[in-house]
Design a protein around this motif. Structure first.
Motif, short mmCIF file in Angstrom:
data_model
loop_
_atom_site.label_atom_id
_atom_site.label_comp_id
_atom_site.label_asym_id
_atom_site.label_seq_id
_atom_site.Cartn_x
_atom_site.Cartn_y
_atom_site.Cartn_z
N ASP A 113 0.82 -1.22 0.00
CA ASP A 113 0.00 0.00 0.00
C ASP A 113 0.85 1.26 0.00
N GLY A 114 2.17 1.11 -0.16
CA GLY A 114 3.05 2.27 -0.21
C GLY A 114 3.66 2.66 1.11
N ARG A 115 3.28 1.98 2.19
CA ARG A 115 3.89 2.29 3.47
C ARG A 115 5.35 1.82 3.49
N ILE A 116 6.16 2.48 4.31
CA ILE A 116 7.58 2.14 4.43
C ILE A 116 7.77 1.45 5.76
N ALA A 117 8.16 0.18 5.72
CA ALA A 117 8.27 -0.63 6.93
C ALA A 117 9.69 -0.57 7.50
N ALA A 118 9.79 -0.82 8.80
CA ALA A 118 11.07 -0.77 9.50
C ALA A 118 12.01 -1.86 9.00
N VAL A 119 13.30 -1.56 9.05
CA VAL A 119 14.34 -2.51 8.67
C VAL A 119 15.44 -2.48 9.73
N GLY A 120 16.25 -3.53 9.75
CA GLY A 120 17.38 -3.57 10.66
C GLY A 120 18.59 -2.85 10.08
N GLY A 121 19.49 -2.42 10.97
CA GLY A 121 20.73 -1.81 10.53
C GLY A 121 20.65 -0.33 10.23
N THR A 122 19.59 0.35 10.70
CA THR A 122 19.46 1.78 10.39
C THR A 122 20.55 2.62 11.03
N LEU A 123 20.95 2.28 12.25
CA LEU A 123 22.00 3.08 12.91
C LEU A 123 23.33 3.00 12.18
N PRO A 124 23.87 1.81 11.85
CA PRO A 124 25.11 1.81 11.06
C PRO A 124 24.93 2.42 9.67
N ALA A 125 23.72 2.32 9.08
CA ALA A 125 23.48 2.96 7.79
C ALA A 125 23.56 4.47 7.91
N ALA A 126 22.99 5.02 8.99
CA ALA A 126 23.04 6.47 9.19
C ALA A 126 24.47 6.94 9.43
N MET A 127 25.25 6.17 10.18
CA MET A 127 26.64 6.55 10.43
C MET A 127 27.46 6.48 9.15
N ALA A 128 27.19 5.47 8.31
CA ALA A 128 27.89 5.37 7.03
C ALA A 128 27.51 6.52 6.11
N LEU A 155 15.56 11.95 7.17
CA LEU A 155 14.16 12.01 6.76
C LEU A 155 13.53 10.66 7.09
N ALA A 156 12.39 10.69 7.79
CA ALA A 156 11.77 9.44 8.22
C ALA A 156 10.29 9.45 7.84
N PRO A 157 9.96 9.23 6.54
CA PRO A 157 8.56 9.26 6.10
C PRO A 157 7.82 7.98 6.50
N ARG A 158 6.51 8.12 6.66
CA ARG A 158 5.67 6.96 6.97
C ARG A 158 5.34 6.19 5.71
N SER A 159 5.23 6.90 4.57
CA SER A 159 4.82 6.23 3.33
C SER A 159 5.56 6.83 2.15
N LEU A 160 5.48 6.13 1.02
CA LEU A 160 6.13 6.60 -0.19
C LEU A 160 5.49 7.88 -0.71
N ILE A 161 4.19 8.00 -0.57
CA ILE A 161 3.51 9.20 -1.06
C ILE A 161 3.92 10.43 -0.25
N GLY A 162 4.14 10.25 1.07
CA GLY A 162 4.60 11.37 1.87
C GLY A 162 5.99 11.83 1.47
N LEU A 163 6.86 10.89 1.09
CA LEU A 163 8.20 11.25 0.66
C LEU A 163 8.16 11.97 -0.69
N ILE A 164 7.29 11.49 -1.59
CA ILE A 164 7.14 12.17 -2.90
C ILE A 164 6.66 13.60 -2.69
N ASN A 165 5.68 13.78 -1.82
CA ASN A 165 5.16 15.13 -1.56
C ASN A 165 6.23 16.03 -0.95
#
Length: 528
Positions: A113-128, A155-165
């Motif tokens: 439905d276009g929502r963006i779900a949580a994933v693992g490894g966000t902290l090392p990704a942000a540091m990289a 940037l932490a959008p809830r959905s793909l449409i919010g990021l597009i906007n």
């Protein structure tokens, strides 16, 4: 036109740069290919991207879409490639301006439905991303976790449409705040343990120096109770240790809503755990229990019930503080500097060879049962303590005068002495941090601060000459004696400190006693 978005691939707790390139070609119409050594989860991204586009009212272009994940020879694993592939495709289609993605890296899994779900490894990704001079686009649920990376735009959008906007200027996404840091969780108190004063003493020594500890005793003697009270004796994680531990937990997907804790990890896997469960591995080479216990405690109850392969796989990390998961196409490294605490019964029936209900097969039953643990594994355990059955008289006693709070103060004082001693020696910061706990002391640090007096050295020499100590056992005895001296408030290591350290060393299994334990008793009985 080729559209590009930066993302990452995980190599242990490190995040390596990956460039997602999307291009539309003429034929065959409607095809969607992902290349660049993707695994099954990445290959399935095309269907999640297709479904997410349909969920927000977009259709894929009437051309073949090729998504290339460069470098092509780096294995790509995980569902976090969904969002960068979708963003590159949106830029290729002209839905968002191609230059809007300049300066950003992205991770996230897409729902249909276009929502963006949580994933693992966000902290090392942000540091990289910060190290590359980029910001990070991540799921809303991971925003508080990514915000811990410091001076990195998030940037932490809830959905793909919010990021597009947001990129089209019709909506503004605010940067998330870091999650909370908790500490001081409820831990059981040592006052609840009746009797077992010698075992409590060993527990305090182990906490003060970070030493490995083994309790041996019949069922119901309090082995697990005491092990579960060790975290209350340990000091909170330092800021650097907190970051290291959180990176491992982030890759494992165990950080909830960005909340970090300064309490040291305490992991207690079941004895049926496999080698991969303990050391890491599996399809995506996830961190195992040993890595999840990094900077904390790994408690192995019913030690001989673990498979020999699983136990021996811990021998290397107990020495080096890291685990290398070797695979056919990659080698993944995870930190694993943990303190091992274990408990076991003296034999299979649990009652041992003496007292009421003694095992009728003693001492053979004890030797066979304890020989499930290899000699090299025993050699890495600094303190081996017998916990006799708790009697009715012990249970009738009032609660002890001292509990966890009092012991934790002595542990904190001893650890502060260790840190100050190494800091005053003028070592470089990295070496000083590594040597600031007695259990890790080696080389110059051990020679300068753990060399015993003449009487203590003579006692240690007799134990070594009689074959009671290996070279590793010699070093670990010196480390243990240094910790005992710290708890005693002594600047030097004296004979009584060496004697007590030798009492805890275990060099044989089964019914026969150890030379060093007997020697220490004979030599130091008047002192105690």
């Amino acid at each position: 036109m080729v559209a590009r978005v930066v993302t990452v691939a995980f190599d242990g707790v490190e995040a390596r740069r990956v460039d997602v390139e999307v291009q539309q070609v003429a034929t065959p119409a409607g095809a969607f290919a992902i290349v660049g050594l993707p695994d099954k989860a990445v290959a399935e991204s095309r269907e999640r991207v297709r479904g997410a586009f349909a969920g927000i009212g977009l259709a894929l272009p009437p051309k073949k879409v090729i998504a290339n994940l460069a470098p092509a020879d780096l294995p790509k694993e995980g569902s976090h490639f969904d969002l960068p592939i979708a963003l590159a495709l949106l830029a290729s289609m002209g839905v968002i301006a191609p230059d809007a993605l300049d300066g950003w890296a992205a991770v996230g899994e897409l729902g249909l439905d276009g929502r963006i779900a949580a994933v693992g490894g966000t902290l090392p990704a942000a540091m990289a991303a910060g190290a590359m001079g980029l910001g990070l686009i991540c799921p809303e649920a991971n925003g508080p976790e990514a915000a811990w990376a410091g001076d990195v735009a998030i940037l932490a959008p809830r959905s793909l449409i919010g990021l597009i906007n947001h990129f089209r200027g019709t909506q503004v996404l605010r940067a998330p705040e870091p999650g909370p840091v908790t500490t001081g969780g409820v831990v059981p108190d040592l006052r609840e343990v009746k009797g077992q004063e010698s075992a409590k003493r060993a527990l305090e020594i182990a906490a003060a120096g970070g030493h490995n500890l083994l309790f041996i005793g019949p069922p119901g003697s309090g082995k697990s109770m005491m092990a579960q009270r060790l975290p209350g004796l340990l000091p909170p994680l330092t800021p650097q240790e907190l970051l290291e531990t959180s990176m491992v937990w982030s890759v494992a997907g165990l950080i909830q809503r960005g909340a970090l804790t300064r309490d040291r990890p305490f992991r207690s896997p079941h004895h049926s755990a496999s080698m991969a469960a303990l050391t890491g591995g599996g399809l995506r080479a996830k961190p195992g229990e040993a890595s999840l216990a990094h900077n904390g405690v790994l408690f192995l109850d019913e030690l001989p019930e673990y498979s020999a392969q699983a136990l021996d796989s811990l021998r290397q990390p107990l020495e080096t503080g890291e685990i290398m998961v070797a695979r056919a196409n990659a080698h993944v490294r995870y930190p694993a500097r943990f303190q091992l605490v274990a408990a076991m019964n003296p034999c299979r029936c649990g009652l041992g060879g003496s007292g009421r209900g003694a095992c009728g097969k003693a001492p053979r039953c004890q030797r066979d049962y304890q020989n499930r643990i290899s000699g090299p594994m025993f050699d890495r355990i600094d303190l081996t303590v017998e916990t006799p059955p708790v009697t009715a008289a012990d249970m009738a006693l009032p609660p002890p005068a001292e509990g966890t709070a009092e012991a934790a103060i002595r542990v904190a004082t001893a650890r502060a002495q260790q840190e100050e001693r190494v800091r005053a020696a003028g070592f470089d910061p990295d070496k000083a941090r590594d040597q600031a706990i007695n259990a890790r002391a080696s080389g110059e640090t051990l020679d300068r601060f753990a060399t015993p007096d003449d009487a203590g050295r003579a006692l240690l020499m007799r134990a070594g000459e009689a074959g009671g100590l290996t070279a590793r056992g010699w070093t670990r005895t010196l480390r243990l004696a240094r910790t005992i001296a710290d708890l005693d408030g002594s600047t030097g290591v004296l004979r009584r400190h060496v004697a007590e350290a030798l009492m805890y060393r275990r060099t044989t299994v089964g019914a026969q006693g150890d030379f060093d334990r007997q020697t220490a008793h004979r030599s130091e009985t008047p002192a105690f």
